[in-house]
Design a protein around this motif. Structure first.
Motif, PDB file in Angstrom:
ATOM      1  N   THR A 144       0.880  -1.051   0.091  1.00  0.00           N
ATOM      2  CA  THR A 144       0.108  -0.060   0.024  1.00  0.00           C
ATOM      3  C   THR A 144       0.702   1.069   0.106  1.00  0.00           C
ATOM      4  OG1 THR A 144      -0.183   0.201   2.266  1.00  0.00           O
ATOM      5  CG2 THR A 144      -1.754  -1.158   1.209  1.00  0.00           C
ATOM      6  N   VAL A 145       0.079   2.371  -0.342  1.00  0.00           N
ATOM      7  CA  VAL A 145       0.871   3.636  -0.046  1.00  0.00           C
ATOM      8  C   VAL A 145      -0.199   4.633   0.703  1.00  0.00           C
ATOM      9  CG1 VAL A 145       2.145   3.709  -2.380  1.00  0.00           C
ATOM     10  CG2 VAL A 145      -0.137   4.278  -2.672  1.00  0.00           C
ATOM     11  N   PRO A 146       0.120   5.458   1.127  1.00  0.00           N
ATOM     12  CA  PRO A 146       1.685   6.004   1.392  1.00  0.00           C
ATOM     13  C   PRO A 146       2.503   4.902   2.204  1.00  0.00           C
ATOM     14  CG  PRO A 146       0.547   7.073   3.066  1.00  0.00           C
ATOM     15  CD  PRO A 146      -0.689   6.359   2.007  1.00  0.00           C
ATOM     16  N   ALA A 147       3.756   4.705   1.812  1.00  0.00           N
ATOM     17  CA  ALA A 147       4.797   4.167   2.718  1.00  0.00           C
ATOM     18  C   ALA A 147       5.935   4.922   2.977  1.00  0.00           C
ATOM     19  CB  ALA A 147       4.731   2.905   1.968  1.00  0.00           C
ATOM     20  N   ILE A 148       6.622   4.693   4.178  1.00  0.00           N
ATOM     21  CA  ILE A 148       7.906   5.185   4.465  1.00  0.00           C
ATOM     22  C   ILE A 148       8.818   4.332   4.589  1.00  0.00           C
ATOM     23  CG2 ILE A 148       9.305   6.548   5.993  1.00  0.00           C
ATOM     24  CD1 ILE A 148       6.705   8.313   6.822  1.00  0.00           C
ATOM     25  N   VAL A 149       9.844   4.550   3.705  1.00  0.00           N
ATOM     26  CA  VAL A 149      11.043   3.834   3.548  1.00  0.00           C
ATOM     27  C   VAL A 149      12.350   4.022   4.453  1.00  0.00           C
ATOM     28  CG1 VAL A 149      12.407   2.104   1.912  1.00  0.00           C
ATOM     29  CG2 VAL A 149       9.910   2.624   1.657  1.00  0.00           C
ATOM     30  N   ASP A 150      12.894   3.449   5.103  1.00  0.00           N
ATOM     31  CA  ASP A 150      14.379   3.613   5.626  1.00  0.00           C
ATOM     32  C   ASP A 150      15.380   3.341   4.348  1.00  0.00           C
ATOM     33  OD1 ASP A 150      16.481   4.050   7.038  1.00  0.00           O
ATOM     34  OD2 ASP A 150      16.585   1.771   7.734  1.00  0.00           O
ATOM     35  N   THR A 151      15.866   4.518   3.961  1.00  0.00           N
ATOM     36  CA  THR A 151      16.791   4.516   2.801  1.00  0.00           C
ATOM     37  C   THR A 151      18.062   3.670   3.275  1.00  0.00           C
ATOM     38  OG1 THR A 151      17.723   6.637   3.346  1.00  0.00           O
ATOM     39  CG2 THR A 151      15.988   6.736   1.927  1.00  0.00           C
ATOM     40  N   ALA A 152      18.411   3.751   4.299  1.00  0.00           N
ATOM     41  CA  ALA A 152      19.934   2.986   4.528  1.00  0.00           C
ATOM     42  C   ALA A 152      19.500   1.495   4.350  1.00  0.00           C
ATOM     43  CB  ALA A 152      20.271   3.243   6.103  1.00  0.00           C
ATOM     44  N   SER A 153      18.449   1.097   4.748  1.00  0.00           N
ATOM     45  CA  SER A 153      18.132  -0.603   4.979  1.00  0.00           C
ATOM     46  C   SER A 153      17.484  -0.843   3.524  1.00  0.00           C
ATOM     47  CB  SER A 153      17.632  -1.013   6.068  1.00  0.00           C
ATOM     48  OG  SER A 153      16.293  -0.712   6.274  1.00  0.00           O
ATOM     49  N   GLY A 154      16.507  -0.114   2.712  1.00  0.00           N
ATOM     50  CA  GLY A 154      15.719  -0.255   1.893  1.00  0.00           C
ATOM     51  C   GLY A 154      14.567  -0.684   2.243  1.00  0.00           C
ATOM     52  N   ALA A 155      14.293  -0.909   3.541  1.00  0.00           N
ATOM     53  CA  ALA A 155      13.116  -1.607   4.315  1.00  0.00           C
ATOM     54  C   ALA A 155      11.820  -0.622   4.528  1.00  0.00           C
ATOM     55  CB  ALA A 155      13.387  -2.554   5.508  1.00  0.00           C
ATOM     56  N   VAL A 156      10.739  -0.909   4.440  1.00  0.00           N
ATOM     57  CA  VAL A 156       9.525  -0.154   4.750  1.00  0.00           C
ATOM     58  C   VAL A 156       9.466  -0.150   6.255  1.00  0.00           C
ATOM     59  CG1 VAL A 156       7.944  -2.284   4.949  1.00  0.00           C
ATOM     60  CG2 VAL A 156       7.119  -0.072   4.318  1.00  0.00           C
ATOM     61  N   VAL A 157       9.323   1.334   6.674  1.00  0.00           N
ATOM     62  CA  VAL A 157       9.099   1.384   8.150  1.00  0.00           C
ATOM     63  C   VAL A 157       7.590   1.514   8.248  1.00  0.00           C
ATOM     64  CG1 VAL A 157       9.443   3.133   9.891  1.00  0.00           C
ATOM     65  CG2 VAL A 157      11.039   2.929   8.371  1.00  0.00           C
ATOM     66  N   THR A 158       6.777   2.030   7.843  1.00  0.00           N
ATOM     67  CA  THR A 158       5.392   2.054   8.187  1.00  0.00           C
ATOM     68  C   THR A 158       4.372   2.526   6.984  1.00  0.00           C
ATOM     69  OG1 THR A 158       3.501   3.222   9.689  1.00  0.00           O
ATOM     70  CG2 THR A 158       5.460   4.667   8.871  1.00  0.00           C
TER      71      THR A 158
END
Length: 368
Positions: A144-158
């Motif tokens: 789903t969107v919106p999603a926030i992604v941690d750019t360092a790990s490339g993993a979705v946060v929430t």
């Protein structure tokens, strides 16, 4: 993740959708025959906070940090549109980067088909599902969107979109622009929350309950609730410029993204057709007032909005034909709402120009 009563964002498809998909559908099915539409409300509840403390239910903690996170928000999606508007109103563009998938997706995921090579330039992925699977290899629900992604790990946060915008207002204050408005002021939160509950249940999600109804009974019930709520809003906004207080708040952002899509999509495609938005004087004036306010209308891409709904919802519109109308020039007409008083940004100021690269494409906005 845990089940929680409340809204969930637009998904590529949910696990329930997958069960109802057919061999001939590449995008998934959205209507369950004979039943009412039941939005999947299980989302990733992690929060990004000042201190990065773990959540009350044991969710991991993520700390506010400029440049660390990327907001993934398709222009077509009303739930994602809220996050884009709040980010812009508060001036968080430099602190939180923005990735924008294209308006259509298949049964697997939103894709970055508008970016060169079909790859998000920061995350280096073709599909949003890659960020979900990076965090949860067996993620079973809608991408789903919106999603926030941690750019360092490339993993979705929430992907907990109601909380995302509230946290933008309350946890990211260190990075707000000078003159940022108070979108969730403490003294108005009880009223904002109460208004938001009804607007979500009967309007934001109400249009989907009409459009994805699987029976006449389910549709009739959803239609009645939608129009009772719109009549309530029409009356409320006939004597006040904004939903709560005398300035723009989170409540206005949440209602606006549904109103912006009403005549273009929901009136016909979702059969919400007692009246057009343009035939409801107070709501139409209110919607135009917000549309013409920096931070609102400059995020609306009507072409992508129509492409998303009319192409992706194959079971509602099997031909995939995208309508030419309606005429959008009225969005730029004078609204006259200033006579009701109010100060859109309170003691703050409007945001500046849209960041380069984030502009709505020429020919895709109102008056085009």
């Amino acid at each position: 993740m845990k089940d929680k009563t409340g809204p969930a964002p637009d998904a590529a498809v949910t696990s329930a959708d997958r069960e109802h998909s057919t061999e001939n559908s590449t995008r998934g099915a959205y209507v369950t025959g004979g039943g009412a539409y039941d939005r999947d409300t299980n989302y990733i509840e992690d929060r990004i906070t000042r201190d990065g403390a773990p959540g009350a239910n044991g969710e991991p903690g993520w700390q506010v940090q400029a440049g660390r996170y990327r907001l993934i928000a398709a222009r077509a999606c009303p739930w994602a549109n809220r996050a884009v508007i709040v980010r812009r109103l508060l001036g968080l563009e430099e602190a939180i980067s923005l990735g924008q998938p294209g308006p259509t997706h298949d049964a697997r995921s939103w894709t970055f088909d508008l970016d060169p090579g079909g790859v998000d330039p920061v995350l280096g992925i073709e599909r949003l599902q890659d960020a979900y699977f990076k965090r949860f290899p067996d993620y079973p629900r809608g991408i789903t969107v919106p999603a926030i992604v941690d750019t360092a790990s490339g993993a979705v946060v929430t992907n907990n979109f109601p909380q995302i915008t509230l946290d933008f207002s309350t946890e990211w204050t260190e990075f707000h622009r000078d003159g940022a408005p108070q979108l969730y002021p403490g003294n108005l939160r009880p009223e904002i929350d109460a208004v938001n509950r009804r607007v979500f249940t009967d309007v934001n999600n109400g249009v989907y309950r009409c459009g994805f109804a699987g029976s006449q009974e389910a549709y009739d019930s959803a239609y009645a609730r939608l129009w009772a709520a719109l009549d309530w809003l029409e009356e409320r906004l006939s004597t006040r410029r904004f939903l709560v207080g005398d300035t723009i708040t989170e409540a206005d952002v949440r209602l606006f993204t549904t109103l912006a899509r009403f005549d273009a999509v929901y009136h016909g495609h979702f059969k919400c057709n007692r009246r057009k938005l343009s035939e409801m004087p107070a709501l139409w004036g209110y919607a135009r007032d917000l549309f013409q306010t920096p931070g609102f209308g400059d995020t609306i891409d009507f072409v992508q909005i129509k492409q998303h709904y009319y192409i992706v919802h194959e079971d509602i519109n099997p031909t995939g034909i995208v309508p030419q109308g309606p005429d959008l020039s009225g969005w730029l007409e004078a609204h006259g709402r200033e006579s009701l008083g109010g100060r859109p940004f309170g003691d703050g100021t409007p945001p500046g120009p849209v960041m380069p690269g984030e502009e709505v494409a020429p020919g895709h906005g109102a008056g085009s």
